[in-house]
Scaffold this motif. Structure first.
Motif, PDB file in Angstrom:
ATOM      1  N   ALA A 190      57.805  42.161 -20.176  1.00 24.56           N
ATOM      2  CA  ALA A 190      58.610  42.794 -19.373  1.00 24.56           C
ATOM      3  C   ALA A 190      59.584  43.936 -19.699  1.00 24.56           C
ATOM      4  N   THR A 191      60.047  44.181 -20.964  1.00 23.13           N
ATOM      5  CA  THR A 191      60.667  45.360 -21.347  1.00 23.13           C
ATOM      6  C   THR A 191      60.133  46.304 -21.141  1.00 23.13           C
ATOM      7  N   LEU A 192      58.562  46.424 -20.926  1.00 28.27           N
ATOM      8  CA  LEU A 192      57.949  47.650 -20.621  1.00 28.27           C
ATOM      9  C   LEU A 192      58.011  48.343 -19.094  1.00 28.27           C
ATOM     10  N   PHE A 193      58.397  47.363 -18.375  1.00 29.89           N
ATOM     11  CA  PHE A 193      58.163  47.522 -16.897  1.00 29.89           C
ATOM     12  C   PHE A 193      59.182  48.728 -16.338  1.00 29.89           C
ATOM     13  N   PRO A 194      60.560  48.504 -16.909  1.00 33.50           N
ATOM     14  CA  PRO A 194      61.656  49.667 -16.031  1.00 33.50           C
ATOM     15  C   PRO A 194      61.329  51.225 -16.428  1.00 33.50           C
ATOM     16  N   ALA A 195      60.358  51.152 -17.655  1.00 32.24           N
ATOM     17  CA  ALA A 195      60.003  52.751 -18.100  1.00 32.24           C
ATOM     18  C   ALA A 195      58.887  53.149 -17.367  1.00 32.24           C
ATOM     19  N   GLY A 196      58.266  52.213 -16.447  1.00 25.92           N
ATOM     20  CA  GLY A 196      56.972  52.444 -15.813  1.00 25.92           C
ATOM     21  C   GLY A 196      55.755  51.962 -16.456  1.00 25.92           C
ATOM     22  N   LEU A 605      73.688  42.416 -15.893  1.00 26.65           N
ATOM     23  CA  LEU A 605      72.963  43.279 -16.872  1.00 26.65           C
ATOM     24  C   LEU A 605      73.474  44.592 -16.728  1.00 26.65           C
ATOM     25  N   ALA A 606      74.000  45.365 -17.936  1.00 30.59           N
ATOM     26  CA  ALA A 606      74.452  46.662 -17.827  1.00 30.59           C
ATOM     27  C   ALA A 606      73.635  47.596 -18.059  1.00 30.59           C
ATOM     28  N   SER A 607      72.390  47.634 -18.482  1.00 27.89           N
ATOM     29  CA  SER A 607      71.180  48.237 -18.666  1.00 27.89           C
ATOM     30  C   SER A 607      69.912  47.799 -18.973  1.00 27.89           C
ATOM     31  N   TYR A 608      68.807  48.372 -18.560  1.00 27.39           N
ATOM     32  CA  TYR A 608      67.611  47.810 -18.548  1.00 27.39           C
ATOM     33  C   TYR A 608      67.027  48.084 -19.875  1.00 27.39           C
ATOM     34  N   VAL A 609      67.706  49.175 -20.511  1.00 26.40           N
ATOM     35  CA  VAL A 609      67.133  49.549 -21.891  1.00 26.40           C
ATOM     36  C   VAL A 609      67.573  48.331 -22.944  1.00 26.40           C
ATOM     37  N   THR A 610      66.443  47.857 -23.639  1.00 21.25           N
ATOM     38  CA  THR A 610      66.651  46.797 -24.681  1.00 21.25           C
ATOM     39  C   THR A 610      65.743  46.969 -25.725  1.00 21.25           C
TER      40      THR A 610
END
Length: 699
Positions: A190-196, A605-610
């Motif tokens: 799921a960590t990949l999704f926010p970056a498209g 959550l403060a940022s989608y970046v992780t």
């Protein structure tokens, strides 16, 4: 034992039967109120059936080629863009095992910058160039090292094929830690999704790079390459075989079914193609293999999404495409009396298919498997024990690199004029991410029903046809001038019992709580997989291109519509507060909904970046492409300006509470926007999530 696959029914007959089934299911659904815990599943199934209602095979080759081009474009958008130029492979041999009739080379090569694929090459003892087969593993714990995977590799090598067996991203030697046996789905992928990006798409690209590697080997006849895999590896086989025309023979095993059959099942994130049901069913992907050779292998005792029946549905629409090319014999469906596996009979079927189409020998009938002896898994590792480098690129680390690149493109605006066009673009991007464009058109009425008792009132309404939600407003007394909607994705009861709801009531707010769809009492009973509490419902939503976050935004907006429909207007002040992951629902709703006058979040959550898997979050809030198209949490929060916004603490992707410095840095962009809006005092970033401080900040 292979069973005879019956002749497929004509596609129009199958389509007619499917429509009749959908009709009858609708009649039954209308006649009987579904169990609330299963209402969301039935809703998703109806949405999917309607999306694919008009599917039919192409009438001409020209029609198909036009459809194939559009389908390829949509798949690329769903998977995420591939690099314009491949990086150098830089292959390295980490060791060799000499065996009877072949050798095993332990190799690594670079698929993306600083991303290394671990692999085993099974090289037959032959002087001439030989065909090659890429073997992709599926969800066996040992990945390429697993004896089930080794067996087909050794069998192929002894039959004179060069075999490359690779570890998928996040599996085998490529997990979060150095041990074998990790699962690369749920909140890892799921960590990949926010970056498209998506794990499914990355696997396709990495398997293409594996072909690039095969073409560097002097032993390989680059004109004759095949691919096979089972389960999740069968999915990789189907997608890579459809996409990369260098594969002449494609054999997916225990993996082909029907996308709609995934709705109600649990599958790995590596199998999910976001929005797929908006533009195709599985038959379209299978048909992209034509005119190359495709043998689908199914087991009679497999899960429904991989079942013989579902595979036949897809193949009934795939077969006409092969017929348009005049290559009916290049498509085959082999059915075995077996469970989910890649057993010896299945392997022998695959050997026959590869021999026919890669060696121009035989008619595709099974070829007996040579005697073979598998290795101890540790012996095949490129990095045995704990020797893998500490900085080895994992899925979350790779996702974080891509995410930071996107976030770096945002610059704090220096003026209102500079902010306005960026705001408009972000709002359009947010709508596209959450709804696939415009939100679903609301029904003329929310069918609102309001009942009162001595403690408040109950508001029942329909956010969309087929769904019913119930909101509870405690201590309601008309006229209400200050309304607070408090959300918790664990359900209305938890929200109602929260310290935030109690404190708001004590300060004169009338509080409403509700179970959003697929949450609380409406939660699907078998939803959790690993870290993802809402894994299955979130995944089904992705298949239809409607992330749960977008559906929850619709629920809140339709609650406002229901209140207007019943009461005639909304109160002067409408606060939307979200606890934990529900804070993202509050921010997303308020960004798009001007009727919300105040917003508060608590431990959100403060940022989608992780660079670690998400912990304590909802998969439904992890939206594909949101960083690319709309921005990070702080950018979404900026869309609320100049309205009052209180951020009550916050957490990182891995669940760690953020200190004051991290919160201030995280919301610096938001503060800059509030400054240019001349509303600096309307943003309050608190270091703690204490209810009293949040409510004080709202006043």
């Amino acid at each position: 034992m292979r069973l005879k696959s019956p002749i497929a029914q004509p596609p129009m007959l199958i389509a007619t039967i499917s429509l009749l089934v959908v009709f009858l299911a609708t009649v039954v659904t209308c006649a009987q109120e579904p169990d609330p815990q299963y209402a969301f599943l039935e809703f998703v199934r109806r949405e999917a059936a309607e999306m694919r209602r008009a599917d039919k095979p192409p009438a001409t080759l020209t029609d198909w080629e036009r459809h194939r081009t559009a389908l390829k474009q949509r798949l690329q958008e769903a998977w995420g863009e591939f690099p314009a130029e491949p990086c150098p492979l830089r292959p390295k041999t980490m060791g060799t095992l000499a065996r009877d009739g072949y050798r095993v080379e332990k190799i690594v090569f670079q698929t993306l910058p600083d991303v290394w694929m671990t692999a085993n090459a099974y090289v037959p003892d032959r002087q001439e160039k030989v065909p090659a087969v890429l073997c992709v593993h599926g969800h066996w714990r040992g990945a390429k090292q697993d004896p089930v995977v080794q067996a087909r590799c050794i069998g192929l090598a002894k039959l004179g094929f060069f075999v490359l067996s690779v570890d998928a991203f996040g599996a085998g030697e490529r997990g979060l830690t150095k041990a074998l046996g990790e699962y690369h789905g749920e909140m890892v992928a799921a960590t990949l999704f926010p970056a498209g990006l998506s794990l499914c798409g990355l696997q396709v690209y990495e398997n293409m790079r594996a072909v690039d590697y095969l073409l560097t080997r002097p032993e390989v006849d680059g004109r004759r390459i095949g691919i096979t895999g089972c389960s999740g590896g069968g999915n990789q086989t189907m997608y890579a075989g459809a996409w990369d025309e260098r594969f002449l023979a494609v054999v997916p095993v225990c993996s082909v079914g029907n996308y709609q059959a995934y709705l109600g099942a649990a599958c790995c994130m590596c199998e999910v193609v976001p929005e797929a049901l908006r533009f195709t069913e599985e038959w379209g992907v299978l048909a992209m293999t034509a005119p190359r050779a495709l043998r689908v292998i199914s087991a009679t005792r497999d899960a429904v999404q991989f079942s013989v029946e579902e595979a036949r549905k897809s193949l009934a629409l795939t077969r006409p495409v092969f017929e348009l090319y005049g290559l009916e014999s290049s498509l085959d469906h082999a059915v075995f009396e077996a469970s989910h596996d890649y057993n010896r009979e299945m392997r022998e079927s695959m050997y026959g298919w590869m021999t026919r189409f890669l060696k121009d020998s035989g008619d595709g009938s099974p070829i007996a498997e040579p005697d073979l002896q598998t290795e101890e898994p540790e012996a095949l590792r490129c990095f045995p024990g704990d020797t893998r480098p500490d900085d080895f690129m994992t899925i979350p680390r790779f996702a974080a690199v891509q995410a930071r690149r996107l976030v770096a493109q945002w610059r704090p605006p220096s003026s209102l004029e500079a902010w306005q066009p960026r705001r408009d673009a972000a709002l359009q991007g947010l709508a596209r991410c959450l709804f696939g464009g415009e939100p679903p058109r609301p029904a003329p009425s929310t069918q609102v029903v309001v009942t009162s008792d001595g403690e408040g009132r109950t508001i029942t309404f329909a956010p969309e046809p087929g769904l019913t939600l119930v909101a509870r407003q405690r201590h309601h007394a008309a006229p209400t001038t200050r309304l607070a909607i408090v959300l918790d994705l664990d359900g209305a009861e938890k929200a109602e019992q929260s310290q935030l709801a109690t404190t708001l009531e004590h300060r004169g707010w009338s509080v409403i709580t509700l179970d959003l769809r697929a949450t609380g009492k409406l939660a699907y009973p078998r939803d959790r997989i690993g870290r993802a509490i809402d894994h299955n419902t979130a995944e089904w939503s992705l298949w239809i291109g409607r992330p749960l976050l977008g559906q929850w935004v619709i629920d809140v907006r339709r609650l406002l519509d229901a209140l207007v429909e019943h009461d005639g207007r909304l109160p002067e002040e409408v606060l939307l507060a979200g606890i934990g992951p529900a804070g993202l629902v509050a921010i997303g709703t308020a960004a798009l909904e001007p009727r919300i006058s105040r917003v508060a979040t608590s431990d959100t959550l403060a940022s989608y970046v992780t660079d670690a898997p998400y912990e304590g979050q909802r998969l439904g809030t992890i939206v594909p492409g949101i960083l690319r198209d709309a921005g990070d949490v702080n950018h979404l929060a900026a869309l609320i300006a100049p309205r009052r916004l209180v951020i009550g603490g916050g957490v990182a992707g891995d669940g760690r509470p953020l200190d004051v410095a991290a919160l201030d840095a995280g919301y610096a962009f938001t503060r800059q926007v509030y400054d240019v809006k001349d509303a600096a005092g309307e943003l309050r970033v608190l270091t703690a999530s204490k209810a009293a401080a949040i409510v004080e900040g709202l006043e």
